[in-house]
Design a protein around this motif. Structure first.
Motif, PDB file in Angstrom:
ATOM      1  N   MET A 299       0.843  -1.179   0.000  1.00 64.10           N
ATOM      2  CA  MET A 299       0.000   0.000   0.000  1.00 64.10           C
ATOM      3  C   MET A 299       0.889   1.244   0.000  1.00 64.10           C
ATOM      4  O   MET A 299       1.840   1.331   0.750  1.00 64.10           O
ATOM      5  CB  MET A 299      -0.892  -0.031   1.243  1.00 64.10           C
ATOM      6  N   LYS A 300       0.558   2.216  -0.835  1.00 66.73           N
ATOM      7  CA  LYS A 300       1.295   3.475  -0.899  1.00 66.73           C
ATOM      8  C   LYS A 300       0.844   4.368   0.260  1.00 66.73           C
ATOM      9  O   LYS A 300      -0.241   4.232   0.782  1.00 66.73           O
ATOM     10  CB  LYS A 300       1.022   4.187  -2.218  1.00 66.73           C
ATOM     11  N   ASN A 301       1.692   5.288   0.643  1.00 66.18           N
ATOM     12  CA  ASN A 301       1.388   6.172   1.763  1.00 66.18           C
ATOM     13  C   ASN A 301       0.621   7.402   1.277  1.00 66.18           C
ATOM     14  O   ASN A 301       1.039   8.057   0.345  1.00 66.18           O
ATOM     15  CB  ASN A 301       2.689   6.590   2.449  1.00 66.18           C
ATOM     16  N   THR A 302      -0.515   7.690   1.904  1.00 62.62           N
ATOM     17  CA  THR A 302      -1.281   8.895   1.587  1.00 62.62           C
ATOM     18  C   THR A 302      -1.549   9.642   2.886  1.00 62.62           C
ATOM     19  O   THR A 302      -1.378   9.114   3.969  1.00 62.62           O
ATOM     20  CB  THR A 302      -2.630   8.549   0.919  1.00 62.62           C
ATOM     21  N   THR A 303      -1.991  10.866   2.762  1.00 68.79           N
ATOM     22  CA  THR A 303      -2.251  11.682   3.939  1.00 68.79           C
ATOM     23  C   THR A 303      -3.735  11.974   4.078  1.00 68.79           C
ATOM     24  O   THR A 303      -4.142  13.120   4.180  1.00 68.79           O
ATOM     25  CB  THR A 303      -1.457  13.001   3.859  1.00 68.79           C
ATOM     26  N   VAL A 304      -4.520  10.946   4.074  1.00 65.82           N
ATOM     27  CA  VAL A 304      -5.967  11.086   4.216  1.00 65.82           C
ATOM     28  C   VAL A 304      -6.334  10.741   5.653  1.00 65.82           C
ATOM     29  O   VAL A 304      -5.828   9.781   6.224  1.00 65.82           O
ATOM     30  CB  VAL A 304      -6.703  10.159   3.228  1.00 65.82           C
ATOM     31  N   SER A 305      -7.226  11.508   6.214  1.00 67.47           N
ATOM     32  CA  SER A 305      -7.622  11.304   7.602  1.00 67.47           C
ATOM     33  C   SER A 305      -8.285   9.944   7.815  1.00 67.47           C
ATOM     34  O   SER A 305      -8.986   9.426   6.942  1.00 67.47           O
ATOM     35  CB  SER A 305      -8.539  12.451   8.032  1.00 67.47           C
ATOM     36  N   LEU A 306      -8.066   9.393   8.984  1.00 70.99           N
ATOM     37  CA  LEU A 306      -8.660   8.106   9.360  1.00 70.99           C
ATOM     38  C   LEU A 306     -10.183   8.186   9.321  1.00 70.99           C
ATOM     39  O   LEU A 306     -10.859   7.217   8.992  1.00 70.99           O
ATOM     40  CB  LEU A 306      -8.177   7.705  10.748  1.00 70.99           C
ATOM     41  N   ARG A 307     -10.738   9.344   9.604  1.00 70.45           N
ATOM     42  CA  ARG A 307     -12.192   9.556   9.568  1.00 70.45           C
ATOM     43  C   ARG A 307     -12.750   9.236   8.185  1.00 70.45           C
ATOM     44  O   ARG A 307     -13.806   8.618   8.051  1.00 70.45           O
ATOM     45  CB  ARG A 307     -12.500  11.005   9.956  1.00 70.45           C
ATOM     46  N   ILE A 308     -12.032   9.600   7.138  1.00 70.36           N
ATOM     47  CA  ILE A 308     -12.493   9.343   5.775  1.00 70.36           C
ATOM     48  C   ILE A 308     -12.463   7.841   5.497  1.00 70.36           C
ATOM     49  O   ILE A 308     -13.410   7.292   4.930  1.00 70.36           O
ATOM     50  CB  ILE A 308     -11.668  10.143   4.754  1.00 70.36           C
ATOM     51  N   TYR A 309     -11.405   7.156   5.935  1.00 75.78           N
ATOM     52  CA  TYR A 309     -11.356   5.695   5.799  1.00 75.78           C
ATOM     53  C   TYR A 309     -12.559   5.054   6.488  1.00 75.78           C
ATOM     54  O   TYR A 309     -13.204   4.162   5.946  1.00 75.78           O
ATOM     55  CB  TYR A 309     -10.062   5.127   6.395  1.00 75.78           C
ATOM     56  N   GLU A 310     -12.843   5.521   7.693  1.00 77.70           N
ATOM     57  CA  GLU A 310     -13.976   4.973   8.456  1.00 77.70           C
ATOM     58  C   GLU A 310     -15.300   5.243   7.750  1.00 77.70           C
ATOM     59  O   GLU A 310     -16.186   4.384   7.729  1.00 77.70           O
ATOM     60  CB  GLU A 310     -13.994   5.540   9.876  1.00 77.70           C
ATOM     61  N   ASN A 311     -15.450   6.424   7.162  1.00 78.60           N
ATOM     62  CA  ASN A 311     -16.693   6.749   6.451  1.00 78.60           C
ATOM     63  C   ASN A 311     -16.894   5.866   5.225  1.00 78.60           C
ATOM     64  O   ASN A 311     -18.008   5.415   4.955  1.00 78.60           O
ATOM     65  CB  ASN A 311     -16.708   8.227   6.059  1.00 78.60           C
ATOM     66  N   VAL A 312     -15.817   5.606   4.487  1.00 72.00           N
ATOM     67  CA  VAL A 312     -15.933   4.723   3.321  1.00 72.00           C
ATOM     68  C   VAL A 312     -16.251   3.303   3.784  1.00 72.00           C
ATOM     69  O   VAL A 312     -17.111   2.630   3.209  1.00 72.00           O
ATOM     70  CB  VAL A 312     -14.655   4.760   2.457  1.00 72.00           C
ATOM     71  N   LYS A 313     -15.590   2.864   4.836  1.00 70.21           N
ATOM     72  CA  LYS A 313     -15.850   1.528   5.383  1.00 70.21           C
ATOM     73  C   LYS A 313     -17.322   1.391   5.798  1.00 70.21           C
ATOM     74  O   LYS A 313     -17.981   0.396   5.489  1.00 70.21           O
ATOM     75  CB  LYS A 313     -14.932   1.276   6.571  1.00 70.21           C
ATOM     76  N   LYS A 314     -17.848   2.396   6.471  1.00 71.58           N
ATOM     77  CA  LYS A 314     -19.265   2.388   6.863  1.00 71.58           C
ATOM     78  C   LYS A 314     -20.182   2.354   5.644  1.00 71.58           C
ATOM     79  O   LYS A 314     -21.210   1.681   5.645  1.00 71.58           O
ATOM     80  CB  LYS A 314     -19.592   3.611   7.724  1.00 71.58           C
ATOM     81  N   TYR A 315     -19.802   3.082   4.602  1.00 70.39           N
ATOM     82  CA  TYR A 315     -20.588   3.092   3.362  1.00 70.39           C
ATOM     83  C   TYR A 315     -20.643   1.683   2.768  1.00 70.39           C
ATOM     84  O   TYR A 315     -21.702   1.213   2.365  1.00 70.39           O
ATOM     85  CB  TYR A 315     -19.967   4.077   2.369  1.00 70.39           C
ATOM     86  N   PHE A 316     -19.484   1.011   2.707  1.00 67.91           N
ATOM     87  CA  PHE A 316     -19.442  -0.361   2.196  1.00 67.91           C
ATOM     88  C   PHE A 316     -20.351  -1.263   3.025  1.00 67.91           C
ATOM     89  O   PHE A 316     -21.115  -2.058   2.480  1.00 67.91           O
ATOM     90  CB  PHE A 316     -18.019  -0.915   2.223  1.00 67.91           C
ATOM     91  N   GLU A 317     -20.269  -1.156   4.334  1.00 64.78           N
ATOM     92  CA  GLU A 317     -21.090  -1.999   5.216  1.00 64.78           C
ATOM     93  C   GLU A 317     -22.576  -1.715   5.027  1.00 64.78           C
ATOM     94  O   GLU A 317     -23.379  -2.635   4.891  1.00 64.78           O
ATOM     95  CB  GLU A 317     -20.688  -1.781   6.670  1.00 64.78           C
ATOM     96  N   LYS A 318     -22.940  -0.442   5.015  1.00 67.86           N
ATOM     97  CA  LYS A 318     -24.346  -0.037   4.882  1.00 67.86           C
ATOM     98  C   LYS A 318     -24.948  -0.527   3.562  1.00 67.86           C
ATOM     99  O   LYS A 318     -26.121  -0.884   3.506  1.00 67.86           O
ATOM    100  CB  LYS A 318     -24.447   1.483   4.968  1.00 67.86           C
ATOM    101  N   ASN A 319     -24.135  -0.558   2.513  1.00 60.89           N
ATOM    102  CA  ASN A 319     -24.619  -0.935   1.185  1.00 60.89           C
ATOM    103  C   ASN A 319     -24.261  -2.372   0.810  1.00 60.89           C
ATOM    104  O   ASN A 319     -24.343  -2.738  -0.369  1.00 60.89           O
ATOM    105  CB  ASN A 319     -24.067   0.052   0.155  1.00 60.89           C
ATOM    106  N   ASN A 320     -23.895  -3.172   1.819  1.00 62.66           N
ATOM    107  CA  ASN A 320     -23.576  -4.595   1.611  1.00 62.66           C
ATOM    108  C   ASN A 320     -22.565  -4.819   0.497  1.00 62.66           C
ATOM    109  O   ASN A 320     -22.729  -5.705  -0.345  1.00 62.66           O
ATOM    110  CB  ASN A 320     -24.843  -5.402   1.338  1.00 62.66           C
ATOM    111  N   MET A 321     -21.523  -4.014   0.498  1.00 63.27           N
ATOM    112  CA  MET A 321     -20.455  -4.132  -0.500  1.00 63.27           C
ATOM    113  C   MET A 321     -19.297  -4.891   0.143  1.00 63.27           C
ATOM    114  O   MET A 321     -18.699  -4.386   1.096  1.00 63.27           O
ATOM    115  CB  MET A 321     -20.021  -2.745  -0.968  1.00 63.27           C
ATOM    116  N   PRO A 322     -18.968  -6.082  -0.356  1.00 59.11           N
ATOM    117  CA  PRO A 322     -17.951  -6.922   0.274  1.00 59.11           C
ATOM    118  C   PRO A 322     -16.517  -6.515  -0.083  1.00 59.11           C
ATOM    119  O   PRO A 322     -15.743  -7.301  -0.648  1.00 59.11           O
ATOM    120  CB  PRO A 322     -18.288  -8.316  -0.254  1.00 59.11           C
TER     121      PRO A 322
END
Length: 98
Positions: free
Chosen positions: A1-24
């Motif tokens: 994985m390459k290093n980026t400077t994106v906040s952990l909050r954004i990772y968590e929001n995308v993860k929640k989106y995947f879970e909410k929309n049943n995206m595996p």
């Protein structure tokens, strides 16, 4: 994985989106939009958890890239699927970012 400077909050929001929309998918990387005026837009690279053996047999892969995660609206768009490996997914993300 390459290093980026994106906040952990954004990772968590995308993860929640995947879970909410049943995206595996598991988020692997999030890349900020190139423009400083679009600080709410991101590119998402993720890996499918249970990629089909049939698709693998035909040359597909478990990687996906979405060229538009909008943090302000919590919306994911413009998906590219069945990418063979991470390097190809990352290269596509960089092309989409240009």
């Amino acid at each position: 994985m390459k290093n980026t400077t994106v906040s952990l909050r954004i990772y968590e929001n995308v993860k929640k989106y995947f879970e909410k929309n049943n995206m595996p998918y598991d988020v692997q990387e999030i890349i900020p939009d190139k423009s400083p005026f679009n600080d709410y837009l991101f590119i998402v690279i993720a890996k499918h958890r249970e990629y089909s053996e049939i698709k693998k047999a035909y040359g597909g892969g478990p990687w996906a890239v979405w060229s538009s995660w909008n943090e302000s609206t919590q919306c994911l768009n413009h998906g590219h699927y069945d990418i063979a490996d991470y390097d190809k997914a990352y290269a596509l993300a960089m092309d989409l970012r240009a």
